[in-house]
Design a protein around this motif. Sequence first.
Motif, PDB file in Angstrom:
ATOM      1  N   ARG A  84      15.187 -48.858  -0.056  1.00 53.75           N
ATOM      2  CA  ARG A  84      16.071 -48.335  -1.108  1.00 53.75           C
ATOM      3  C   ARG A  84      15.462 -47.099  -1.760  1.00 53.75           C
ATOM      4  O   ARG A  84      16.174 -46.126  -2.053  1.00 53.75           O
ATOM      5  N   ARG A  85      14.151 -47.141  -2.001  1.00 47.49           N
ATOM      6  CA  ARG A  85      13.481 -45.978  -2.594  1.00 47.49           C
ATOM      7  C   ARG A  85      13.562 -44.788  -1.650  1.00 47.49           C
ATOM      8  O   ARG A  85      13.805 -43.660  -2.072  1.00 47.49           O
ATOM      9  N   ARG A  86      13.371 -45.046  -0.346  1.00 47.72           N
ATOM     10  CA  ARG A  86      13.540 -43.992   0.654  1.00 47.72           C
ATOM     11  C   ARG A  86      14.929 -43.366   0.582  1.00 47.72           C
ATOM     12  O   ARG A  86      15.083 -42.135   0.601  1.00 47.72           O
ATOM     13  N   ASP A  87      15.941 -44.229   0.484  1.00 51.29           N
ATOM     14  CA  ASP A  87      17.312 -43.728   0.416  1.00 51.29           C
ATOM     15  C   ASP A  87      17.529 -42.845  -0.807  1.00 51.29           C
ATOM     16  O   ASP A  87      18.272 -41.858  -0.754  1.00 51.29           O
ATOM     17  N   GLY A  88      16.870 -43.206  -1.902  1.00 53.15           N
ATOM     18  CA  GLY A  88      16.980 -42.369  -3.100  1.00 53.15           C
ATOM     19  C   GLY A  88      16.359 -41.001  -2.898  1.00 53.15           C
ATOM     20  O   GLY A  88      16.912 -39.976  -3.336  1.00 53.15           O
ATOM     21  N   PHE A  89      15.208 -40.963  -2.241  1.00 62.36           N
ATOM     22  CA  PHE A  89      14.536 -39.681  -2.011  1.00 62.36           C
ATOM     23  C   PHE A  89      15.336 -38.765  -1.094  1.00 62.36           C
ATOM     24  O   PHE A  89      15.238 -37.539  -1.205  1.00 62.36           O
ATOM     25  N   ILE A  90      16.111 -39.337  -0.179  1.00 59.88           N
ATOM     26  CA  ILE A  90      16.916 -38.490   0.711  1.00 59.88           C
ATOM     27  C   ILE A  90      18.361 -38.377   0.215  1.00 59.88           C
ATOM     28  O   ILE A  90      19.248 -37.941   0.946  1.00 59.88           O
ATOM     29  N   SER A  91      18.549 -38.754  -1.051  1.00 66.43           N
ATOM     30  CA  SER A  91      19.847 -38.607  -1.718  1.00 66.43           C
ATOM     31  C   SER A  91      20.983 -39.246  -0.933  1.00 66.43           C
ATOM     32  O   SER A  91      22.112 -38.746  -0.932  1.00 66.43           O
ATOM     33  N   HIS A  92      20.660 -40.355  -0.234  1.00 64.58           N
ATOM     34  CA  HIS A  92      21.653 -41.082   0.549  1.00 64.58           C
ATOM     35  C   HIS A  92      22.384 -40.153   1.529  1.00 64.58           C
ATOM     36  O   HIS A  92      23.570 -40.318   1.817  1.00 64.58           O
ATOM     37  N   LEU A  93      21.631 -39.159   2.021  1.00 60.92           N
ATOM     38  CA  LEU A  93      22.125 -38.168   2.984  1.00 60.92           C
ATOM     39  C   LEU A  93      23.299 -37.359   2.436  1.00 60.92           C
ATOM     40  O   LEU A  93      24.223 -36.979   3.177  1.00 60.92           O
ATOM     41  N   HIS A  94      23.230 -37.066   1.151  1.00 60.18           N
ATOM     42  CA  HIS A  94      24.171 -36.138   0.515  1.00 60.18           C
ATOM     43  C   HIS A  94      23.374 -34.943  -0.011  1.00 60.18           C
ATOM     44  O   HIS A  94      22.281 -35.108  -0.543  1.00 60.18           O
ATOM     45  N   ASP A  95      23.940 -33.760   0.125  1.00 61.83           N
ATOM     46  CA  ASP A  95      23.184 -32.551  -0.239  1.00 61.83           C
ATOM     47  C   ASP A  95      23.686 -31.866  -1.498  1.00 61.83           C
ATOM     48  O   ASP A  95      23.401 -30.694  -1.741  1.00 61.83           O
ATOM     49  N   ASP A  96      24.417 -32.608  -2.345  1.00 63.32           N
ATOM     50  CA  ASP A  96      24.997 -31.988  -3.544  1.00 63.32           C
ATOM     51  C   ASP A  96      23.934 -31.303  -4.406  1.00 63.32           C
ATOM     52  O   ASP A  96      24.147 -30.189  -4.906  1.00 63.32           O
TER      53      ASP A  96
END
Length: 465
Positions: A84-96
Amino acid sequence: MSTTYDVIVLGAGSTGTNVAWYARDNGLSVAVVERELVGGECSYWACIPSKALLGPTHALAAARRLPGAAEAVTGDVDTDAVLRRRDGFISHLHDDGQVQWLDGIDATLVRGQARLTGEREVTVTSADGARQRLLARRAVVVATGSRATTPPVDGLDEIRPWDNRDVTTAKDIPDRLLVLGGGVAGCEMAQAYRRLGAREVTVVERSDRLVGGFEPWASELLADAFRTEGITVRTGRSVVHASRDGVDGPVTIALDDGTQLVGEELLVAAGRAANTDDLGLEAVGLEPGGPLRVDDQLRVTAVDGGWLYAAGDVNGRALLTHQGKYQARLVGDIVAGKDRSAWADHTAVPQVMFTDPELAAVGRTEQQARDAGVDVKTVTYEIGSVAGGALLGDEVRGRAQLVIDQQQRVVVGATFVGPNVGEMLHAATIAVVGKVPIDTLWHAVPAFPTVSEVWLRLLEADRGL
């Protein structure tokens, strides 16, 4: 209809966005073309997620090495929390967020596939098929990065192996992971997955050691650490066949010695290729598919007129995020007419592998220095033998080495292996880049008791003390 900018940047990864930033800071108008996510490979599928996966497991291992803290560690790493922390760092694959940053420097983002269609001319095809023609007054900068490659192994393409994107964004940890390739990406993810719960991890490397770009002794220390925590290392072996049982079944790979290995997934981390296949290079007389060769001003040498540049992985000089950013900053100044040169690419390329122990190096290895005709002297010291290293915990293993040019009496290379030694690397980089004389380094006094005291011990070893 066309739109004209001073600079057109192809690729909005860390290199491309830094080109845009520096060009804008120099007062130039900039368009950045991106077909995927603004932020690129490093932000979503490489540097950032891999370190997010490694960090919590390293912290746990460090606590277990330290008496007093070790007794407080009563459980294993929470794998779901790490993911989950990983997903936060990659912004859930959103580039906003990164798009907002690009807007903040007043650069124009153009979404779509860019192709060169003439001198200083780029045509962008969007997802819906619409086309837009862009013209550059000064420069087009190619910063399209690189991608993982698959070696020519029988059956490999059919089994859908993982690449760096798959392994850094996976939602589950397989019970058994096979890793083809003992370079930085393969080794980092082998250790991450072992510590995140994979029961079996096996690394297969066709050369005789892991991470061949580092000193041989550094590779040996890493391999020993891997074996200690249950990672199997098979060096000097090649994969000759790969198969998968059904659609989602286990993978079997056959090695050249007849051995068969089985795992739920196979990570292929055996090299990268420049993203130049679909850029329209033919329109400017270039062959697609390989890196774009550049001079030290990052100009593509095979194109006349000095308008086409290439920075980052795509030019093949140093496939590292920080070197791409370094080149990008220079390009942003060069296209504005400033006198800049990317000479650090030849002199002092720092690299860190974020395994435990970490491997950090800059400049030349001992063999590279000898091959270049340098009158070499090497000095080494065990990191666990300095007070700062010993205080990190029991059984701290690591070593530091300087490669010294005896004639000029300067450091031309340095390697560190041990906990968090990447944070020590910049001092060595400054010494190499600045050609700081050994006699001067004696007056750079390391604070006690830090691990950096190893610098003093290395200088003493140079004196024979």
